[in-house]
Design an enzyme around this catalytic site. Structure first.
Site, PDB file in Angstrom:
ATOM      1  N   ASN A   6      13.372  46.468 -24.166  1.00 53.77           N
ATOM      2  CA  ASN A   6      14.003  45.727 -23.067  1.00 53.77           C
ATOM      3  C   ASN A   6      15.388  46.329 -22.819  1.00 53.77           C
ATOM      4  OD1 ASN A   6      15.757  43.810 -21.815  1.00 53.77           O
ATOM      5  ND2 ASN A   6      14.153  42.279 -22.047  1.00 53.77           N
ATOM      6  N   ASP A   8      17.594  45.475 -20.415  1.00 50.65           N
ATOM      7  CA  ASP A   8      18.485  44.638 -19.590  1.00 50.65           C
ATOM      8  C   ASP A   8      19.962  44.815 -19.940  1.00 50.65           C
ATOM      9  OD1 ASP A   8      16.280  43.592 -18.372  1.00 50.65           O
ATOM     10  OD2 ASP A   8      16.273  41.726 -19.515  1.00 50.65           O
ATOM     11  N   HIS A   9      20.242  44.969 -21.239  1.00 44.28           N
ATOM     12  CA  HIS A   9      21.656  44.978 -21.611  1.00 44.28           C
ATOM     13  C   HIS A   9      22.344  46.318 -21.360  1.00 44.28           C
ATOM     14  CE1 HIS A   9      21.404  40.898 -22.503  1.00 44.28           C
ATOM     15  NE2 HIS A   9      20.551  41.050 -23.496  1.00 44.28           N
ATOM     16  N   ARG A  17      31.582  46.895 -15.082  1.00 39.22           N
ATOM     17  CA  ARG A  17      32.566  47.650 -14.302  1.00 39.22           C
ATOM     18  C   ARG A  17      32.119  47.951 -12.879  1.00 39.22           C
ATOM     19  NH1 ARG A  17      37.070  49.920 -17.044  1.00 39.22           N
ATOM     20  NH2 ARG A  17      37.667  48.245 -18.408  1.00 39.22           N
ATOM     21  N   HIS A  42      13.944  42.205 -17.205  1.00 43.56           N
ATOM     22  CA  HIS A  42      13.852  40.852 -16.663  1.00 43.56           C
ATOM     23  C   HIS A  42      14.699  40.771 -15.395  1.00 43.56           C
ATOM     24  CE1 HIS A  42      14.347  36.224 -17.610  1.00 43.56           C
ATOM     25  NE2 HIS A  42      13.944  36.456 -16.373  1.00 43.56           N
ATOM     26  N   ARG A  44      16.220  38.624 -13.152  1.00 41.93           N
ATOM     27  CA  ARG A  44      16.546  37.189 -13.121  1.00 41.93           C
ATOM     28  C   ARG A  44      16.897  36.760 -11.705  1.00 41.93           C
ATOM     29  NH1 ARG A  44      17.629  35.159 -18.625  1.00 41.93           N
ATOM     30  NH2 ARG A  44      18.074  33.201 -17.596  1.00 41.93           N
ATOM     31  N   ARG A  48      21.735  38.932 -12.851  1.00 43.41           N
ATOM     32  CA  ARG A  48      22.954  39.144 -13.653  1.00 43.41           C
ATOM     33  C   ARG A  48      22.963  40.496 -14.362  1.00 43.41           C
ATOM     34  NH1 ARG A  48      21.847  34.866 -18.529  1.00 43.41           N
ATOM     35  NH2 ARG A  48      21.710  33.453 -16.780  1.00 43.41           N
ATOM     36  N   HIS A  49      21.806  41.057 -14.617  1.00 48.13           N
ATOM     37  CA  HIS A  49      21.825  42.409 -15.214  1.00 48.13           C
ATOM     38  C   HIS A  49      21.009  43.373 -14.347  1.00 48.13           C
ATOM     39  CE1 HIS A  49      18.467  40.443 -17.246  1.00 48.13           C
ATOM     40  NE2 HIS A  49      19.222  39.871 -18.173  1.00 48.13           N
ATOM     41  N   GLU A  69       9.530  41.237 -16.592  1.00 48.27           N
ATOM     42  CA  GLU A  69       9.647  39.801 -16.910  1.00 48.27           C
ATOM     43  C   GLU A  69      10.184  39.098 -15.678  1.00 48.27           C
ATOM     44  OE1 GLU A  69      12.239  39.425 -20.236  1.00 48.27           O
ATOM     45  OE2 GLU A  69      10.908  40.510 -21.563  1.00 48.27           O
ATOM     46  N   THR A  99      20.238  33.491 -22.506  1.00 48.53           N
ATOM     47  CA  THR A  99      19.010  34.284 -22.582  1.00 48.53           C
ATOM     48  C   THR A  99      17.846  33.318 -22.463  1.00 48.53           C
ATOM     49  OG1 THR A  99      17.744  35.853 -23.930  1.00 48.53           O
ATOM     50  CG2 THR A  99      19.003  34.188 -25.118  1.00 48.53           C
ATOM     51  N   GLU A 150       2.760  36.245 -24.670  1.00 50.01           N
ATOM     52  CA  GLU A 150       3.820  36.775 -25.523  1.00 50.01           C
ATOM     53  C   GLU A 150       4.412  35.576 -26.246  1.00 50.01           C
ATOM     54  OE1 GLU A 150       6.542  39.739 -24.024  1.00 50.01           O
ATOM     55  OE2 GLU A 150       8.148  38.987 -25.327  1.00 50.01           O
ATOM     56  N   GLY A 191      14.821  37.911 -30.079  1.00 44.77           N
ATOM     57  CA  GLY A 191      15.658  37.783 -31.275  1.00 44.77           C
ATOM     58  C   GLY A 191      15.203  38.659 -32.429  1.00 44.77           C
ATOM     59  N   GLY A 212      15.028  43.895 -27.264  1.00 42.15           N
ATOM     60  CA  GLY A 212      16.118  44.396 -26.439  1.00 42.15           C
ATOM     61  C   GLY A 212      17.466  44.369 -27.117  1.00 42.15           C
ATOM     62  N   HIS A 213      17.990  43.169 -27.322  1.00 44.46           N
ATOM     63  CA  HIS A 213      19.395  43.031 -27.707  1.00 44.46           C
ATOM     64  C   HIS A 213      19.745  43.807 -28.979  1.00 44.46           C
ATOM     65  CE1 HIS A 213      23.028  40.921 -29.186  1.00 44.46           C
ATOM     66  NE2 HIS A 213      23.340  40.997 -27.902  1.00 44.46           N
TER      67      HIS A 213
END
Ligand code: PXP
Length: 241
Positions: A6, A8-9, A17, A42, A44, A48-49, A69, A99, A150, A191, A212-213
């Site tokens: 993932n 996204d981050h 920026r 994802h 959203r 946001r990302h 997602e 999240t 999932e 997680g 992801g994270h």
């Protein structure tokens, strides 16, 4: 088990920026060179990302399997039917959450879930529902025609190393077996990190983990390529064997 990354981050950092650094498509290329099974992202409601244009650009990349997602809304259904990702994972969405906090309530909106899923399946998109390890939710998904669930691993991840871990883990394992008896294929995620992912090998026949994270966080220190390769080897090899 296969690994879906993932990304996204990467977009979270880019958006901090407003420019194009770090570039999403470079991240996807690195994932691809590491032979990950899917790129998961994802889109959203609040964007946001990841943004629409990112998803569209990823979809155009050759030999990249896109797992999108998305919430179970008309807007997202239309978007998915337009860009035709290889897979979609239908997730719940709350505006204020940091999240995806829990699984989708499929049982409580079964009629809509069936209507939502059908055109996606008709277009050849592989559909999964992101749900908590709960037998009611699993039997609801089995009525939608979606081939995958999932499982939300958040409770397991949050309790890892505490006295509550075992119960959370057994719930996940029981849910996976229950779903497989319904003929559903089972992915898992949320997680998961370099410490807790090993117990996923104790769950029979998991197909893919979406992570992801923890990977993007580790990439800050060791680079994305190394962070992915380390996680991929934890997914592929049973620890201690
Ligand atoms: N799977 C689903 C359905 C998710 O919504 C998320 C988070 O966006 C993940 C997996 C990945 O979770 P994490 O970033 O905690 O690894």
């Amino acid at each position: 088990m296969l690994l879906g990354v993932n990304i996204d981050h990467v977009a979270t950092l880019r958006n901090a920026r407003g420019g194009n650094d770090p570039d999403i498509l470079t991240a996807v290329r690195i994932c691809k060179d590491c032979n990950v099974a899917s790129i998961t992202t994802h889109l959203r409601e609040d964007r946001r990302h990841i943004k629409d244009a990112d998803v569209e650009a990823i979809r155009m990349m050759p030999r990249v399997r896109l797992n999108l997602e998305m919430a179970m809304t008309k807007e997202m259904q239309k978007f998915a039917l337009k860009i035709r990702p290889h897979a979609v994972c239908i997730v719940p969405e709350k505006r204020q959450e940091l999240t995806t906090e829990g699984g989708l309530d499929v049982a409580g909106q079964l009629k809509w879930a069936i209507e939502f899923t059908k055109p996606l399946i008709d277009k050849g998109i592989e559909v999964s529902f992101f749900i908590d390890p709960d037998v009611h939710q699993i039997s609801a998904v089995s009525k939608t025609g979606a081939p995958f669930i999932e499982l939300h691993t958040g409770r397991y991840s949050n309790t890892y190393g505490t006295p509550d871990e075992e119960k959370a883990f057994e719930d996940l394992k029981g849910a996976a077996v229950f779903a497989q008896n319904f003929g559903l294929k089972v992915n898992a995620g949320h997680g998961l990190n370099y410490d807790n992912v090993h117990r996923m090998h104790e769950i029979p026949n998991l197909v893919e983990l979406n992570i992801g994270h923890s990977i993007i966080s580790r990439a800050v220190f060791v680079g994305l390529d190394k962070a992915i390769k380390e996680m991929k080897s934890l997914c592929e090899v049973v620890r201690g064997k």
